[in-house]
Scaffold this motif. Structure first.
Motif, short mmCIF file in Angstrom:
data_model
loop_
_atom_site.label_atom_id
_atom_site.label_comp_id
_atom_site.label_asym_id
_atom_site.label_seq_id
_atom_site.Cartn_x
_atom_site.Cartn_y
_atom_site.Cartn_z
N HIS A 2 -5.10 2.82 -7.55
CA HIS A 2 -4.59 2.26 -6.31
C HIS A 2 -5.38 2.91 -4.95
O HIS A 2 -5.77 2.04 -3.95
N TYR A 55 -1.38 4.97 -9.50
CA TYR A 55 -1.06 3.73 -10.23
C TYR A 55 -2.42 2.91 -10.32
O TYR A 55 -3.38 3.11 -9.32
N LEU A 105 -7.96 -5.27 -2.49
CA LEU A 105 -6.81 -5.68 -2.76
C LEU A 105 -6.46 -7.09 -2.24
O LEU A 105 -5.80 -7.97 -2.87
N ARG A 160 0.87 -1.10 -0.17
CA ARG A 160 -0.10 -0.03 -0.02
C ARG A 160 1.06 1.16 -0.18
O ARG A 160 0.48 2.21 -0.55
N TRP A 205 -4.45 -0.75 -10.90
CA TRP A 205 -4.64 -2.21 -10.72
C TRP A 205 -5.49 -2.93 -11.54
O TRP A 205 -6.39 -2.12 -11.83
N CYS A 265 -0.19 -3.91 -12.61
CA CYS A 265 0.03 -2.75 -11.75
C CYS A 265 0.68 -1.78 -12.47
O CYS A 265 2.03 -2.26 -12.84
N VAL A 295 3.11 1.88 -3.74
CA VAL A 295 2.35 1.96 -4.82
C VAL A 295 1.65 3.33 -4.78
O VAL A 295 0.93 3.44 -3.81
N ASP A 323 -1.28 6.29 -5.39
CA ASP A 323 -2.36 6.30 -5.43
C ASP A 323 -2.89 6.18 -6.98
O ASP A 323 -3.92 5.70 -7.11
#
Length: 196
Positions: free
Chosen positions: A133, A119, A141, A112, A121, A158, A115, A117
């Protein structure tokens, strides 16, 4: 990639896009090898199994295996009609998906934090959309990671999406810097997947 039909789309990919992906693959392989601490080989998508539906996206992937990437954790740069993507990926062919899933579940707090925010997934590399994210809860997640561990067809990616008007896409040097920066951010995920 506005060409229609399988033949038209493949002609456009092979003639216009693939040479650029091959050049990008060769350009970024040494940087990724240094970053990962192992030899990374570029693999440009061939779409060899396509016989009816034209591909909407295409890509170059880097893995530690010179023979292929699908069965291994890998990095990708690719293009959809809506955006360019730079990402870490584990797709359904990878037999060691559970290594990443278990490590990421165990180290969820560090995932958490690592990565950013913005980005994105995805649990399906065949669709262009994803979930930022910053909008995924820990529970969501975790559910995705548990699914990766237990469902044979599960996969996870990701990375970032760059819309066509992003200025980075008009500047080759800036794009290479963005790729290096993005892959450095994603390196902890790759390490969790490769057990290093």
């Amino acid at each position: 990639m506005e060409a229609e039909g399988l033949e038209g789309r493949m002609k456009a990919i092979i003639g216009t896009v693939r040479p650029k992906l091959e050049a990008l693959g060769a350009e970024l392989a040494p940087m990724l090898s240094r970053l990962c601490g192992e030899e990374m080989t570029a693999h440009v998508a061939k779409h060899a199994r396509r016989s009816v539906n034209p591909p909407a996206d295409t890509w170059v992937a880097w893995s530690s295996n010179p023979r292929g990437y699908k069965m291994h954790p890998h990095f990708q740069v690719g293009i959809w009609p809506t955006h360019v993507f730079l990402q870490f990926a584990i797709i359904y062919e990878c037999p060691d998906k559970t290594v990443f899933a278990e490590n990421a579940l165990r180290e969820l707090a560090s995932v958490r934090r690592a990565v950013p925010d913005g980005y994105v997934w995805s649990k399906d590399h065949m669709v262009p959309e994803g979930t930022p994210h910053g909008r995924l809860t820990d529970e969501e997640l975790s559910d995705w990671l548990r699914r990766l561990k237990t469902v044979k067809a599960a996969e996870i990616t990701c990375g970032i999406h760059l819309p066509p008007d992003n200025p980075v896409l008009k500047d080759g040097e800036a794009f290479l810097r963005k790729a290096e920066e993005t892959f450095a951010v994603l390196l902890p995920l790759y390490r969790m997947a490769s057990g290093t």
